[in-house]
Every structure is written in C-alpha cells, then in structure tokens.
Design an enzyme around this catalytic site. Structure first.
Site, mmCIF file in Angstrom:
data_model
loop_
_atom_site.group_PDB
_atom_site.id
_atom_site.type_symbol
_atom_site.label_atom_id
_atom_site.label_comp_id
_atom_site.label_asym_id
_atom_site.label_seq_id
_atom_site.Cartn_x
_atom_site.Cartn_y
_atom_site.Cartn_z
ATOM 1 N N SER A 38 0.827 -1.198 0.000
ATOM 2 C CA SER A 38 0.000 0.000 0.000
ATOM 3 C C SER A 38 0.869 1.258 0.000
ATOM 4 C CB SER A 38 -0.964 -0.043 1.190
ATOM 5 O OG SER A 38 -2.013 0.879 1.011
ATOM 6 N N ASP A 149 -5.457 -3.360 -2.801
ATOM 7 C CA ASP A 149 -4.470 -3.107 -1.753
ATOM 8 C C ASP A 149 -3.871 -4.388 -1.165
ATOM 9 O OD1 ASP A 149 -3.479 -2.404 1.035
ATOM 10 O OD2 ASP A 149 -4.092 -0.416 0.350
#
Length: 291
Positions: A38, A149
């Site tokens: 991320s 993510d």
C-alpha cells in the site's frame, strides 16, 4: 552490511516513512532490498529508484487547493490515475527489474483470492495495484485479474525479503498501538496543517465511521496474524492515532514525526545490543552486533 527495509500499509500515516528513511540514510544505512504494501509500496518504490527527495519536495509544497484536485466527484475518493500520472511526471517511468535495489510491491488478487508479489514489470502499475484501498481507489485490472491493496492479506510484507540473506531487517509499522504524546513540531508546520484540517475532515467525515474503523480493524487483525510468521530485527512503530488513513494534508508533520521515531528506535536498538551506532568522520554508520 545487507539491510532490508519493509514498509507496512497505513494510508496517510505512511508519510512518516519519508522521515524514517531519511533518518536511516543519515546514519549511513543503505538498502539492499525493499518490500512494501500500500502506501509502503509507494515510499519503498521512490526509495528504490532514488527519487524520494523529489516526491517529498512535491508533497511539502502542496496547498489545500492542490490536494483537492486529486479528489474524484463527489469528492470523497481519490483519483489514482491522476496521482500516479503526477508521480511519473515527477520521477519518470521504471521497470522493477531495472532498479538499483531489489524491490517487491505486494498486492491482493481478488480474482484468485491470493497475495501477489510484483518483482518485475512496470513499477507504477505495481505500486498502484498495491495501494488500491477498496472504496478509496479504483482496483487495477491486469490480465483479467482484479488487484487491490496488498494490506487486505499482508499488511507487513517481511516474507519477500527473508530469502535475501539480509544481515538486518528493519520494518516500519504504521499500525502500532495508539499512544498519547506531544512531538516537537515547528510552528509553521502546525499552522499550515490547521488551515487544512476543518475542511479536509468535512470532506471525509462520511467515511470515517464505517471505512476508517473497518480499515483500522482489518489492519490490526491482519498485522497480528502476519507478524506471528516473520519478525524483523528492528521494528519502528508508528502509532495509529497519529493520523487517520485519509489525512494526507498532514504530510509535513508526519514526515517530521517519522524522523523522530526512527531516531528513537535506533537508539533503543543500540541499548538492547541489536546494533552499534558509531561516528566515522562526519557520518554515522550502523552495524549489527554479532551474536
């Protein structure tokens, strides 16, 4: 010495990673491999291609209107395409396999329901997939696979660097337990942040109860689970209550706090006998103590 750097997810708290990396490098630390999830994949990628300074200069120069241009109507989600086009404009295009440092961006494949490690191919496509927070950014569709993510499955990707035979693994955890503390932040930074605060929080207030709490819970549970598998030599802890995932207007303050926390973590590691910090001429160098 071979030092591997691992950067967790954490949304806006990932801005602290900039300060941490700068402090580590100020101690003479060079990275032989980097892994990130991320926001950690973004800062890790910029570090791997030696462009973190350009990115920092840009985010430090942003004013409130600049930040608003990266929101999508109805102005409660971020425009990933616009953000990554700007990053490419700032630092250029790269292939992961051509970077001077081994780099891994971790994403989640919703189609196959598994973790994906990007270790070759287009750098910014990999980072965009790794940082596609569900409900905040659009997912990345690549070869028929829907990628989001990496923190959905692996918030702290230590595993990708375990095979690198590193002498030292340093992990930055942006999801540590909340603490109440005052940081010595310059007044001009505090003033700029205050100007942004009220309007920025109004924009995202509708997401706070559901999305923010859900993301924090997901991060906490996944982090505990994955940390039981692999442990770094040094963990630099960034408290959860420093910023909510969407508070990207806090970049100047968070960068400074990252520097403070990194300095304290290195001093603590030295006290524990994990490393030795010593000065040589005008630079500080770090050495892992032999057992």
């Amino acid at each position: 010495m071979n030092v591997s750097l691992v950067l967790s997810g954490g949304g806006a708290r990932g801005y602290t990673f900039i300060g941490v990396v700068e402090e580590l490098q100020a101690h003479g630390i060079k990275f032989s491999s980097i892994s990130g999830t991320s926001m950690g994949s973004l800062i890790g990628a910029l570090t791997a291609c030696n462009k973190l300074d350009k990115y920092k200069e840009w985010v430090m120069s942003l004013d409130f209107i600049d930040i608003l241009t990266f929101l999508k109507p109805p102005f409660n989600r971020l425009d990933g395409d616009k953000i990554f086009n700007k990053i490419k404009e700032l630092v250029g295009d790269y292939k992961i396999e051509d970077l001077p440092v081994k780099f891994t961006a971790v994403a989640t494949d919703l189609t196959k329901k598994k973790e994906v490690w990007f270790q070759k191919g287009d750098l910014w496509t990999a980072v965009k997939a790794s940082s596609a927070i569900p409900g905040v950014f659009e997912p990345v569709v690549l070869n028929g696979h829907v990628l989001v993510d990496g923190g959905v499955l692996n918030l702290m990707p230590v595993a990708p660097v375990m095979s690198d035979m590193s002498d030292l693994i340093i992990a930055i955890n942006a999801n540590a337990e909340p603490i109440v503390r005052n940081y010595d932040i310059p007044k001009e930074i505090r003033k700029k942040q205050t100007i942004f605060e009220e309007v920025w929080n109004k924009i995202f207030s509708g997401k706070e109860d559901v999305v923010n709490q859900s993301i924090n819970l997901m991060m906490e549970v996944i982090f505990r689970y994955r940390c039981a598998e692999y442990r770094p030599d040094i963990e630099i802890k960034i408290p959860q209550n420093l910023a909510k995932w969407y508070e990207f207007h806090k970049a100047p303050e968070l960068i400074e706090i990252g520097r403070i926390l990194a300095r304290e973590a290195l001093e603590d590691a030295q006290k524990q006998g994990i490393i030795t910090l010593k000065k040589e001429k005008n630079a500080k160098n770090i050495h892992k103590k032999s057992s």
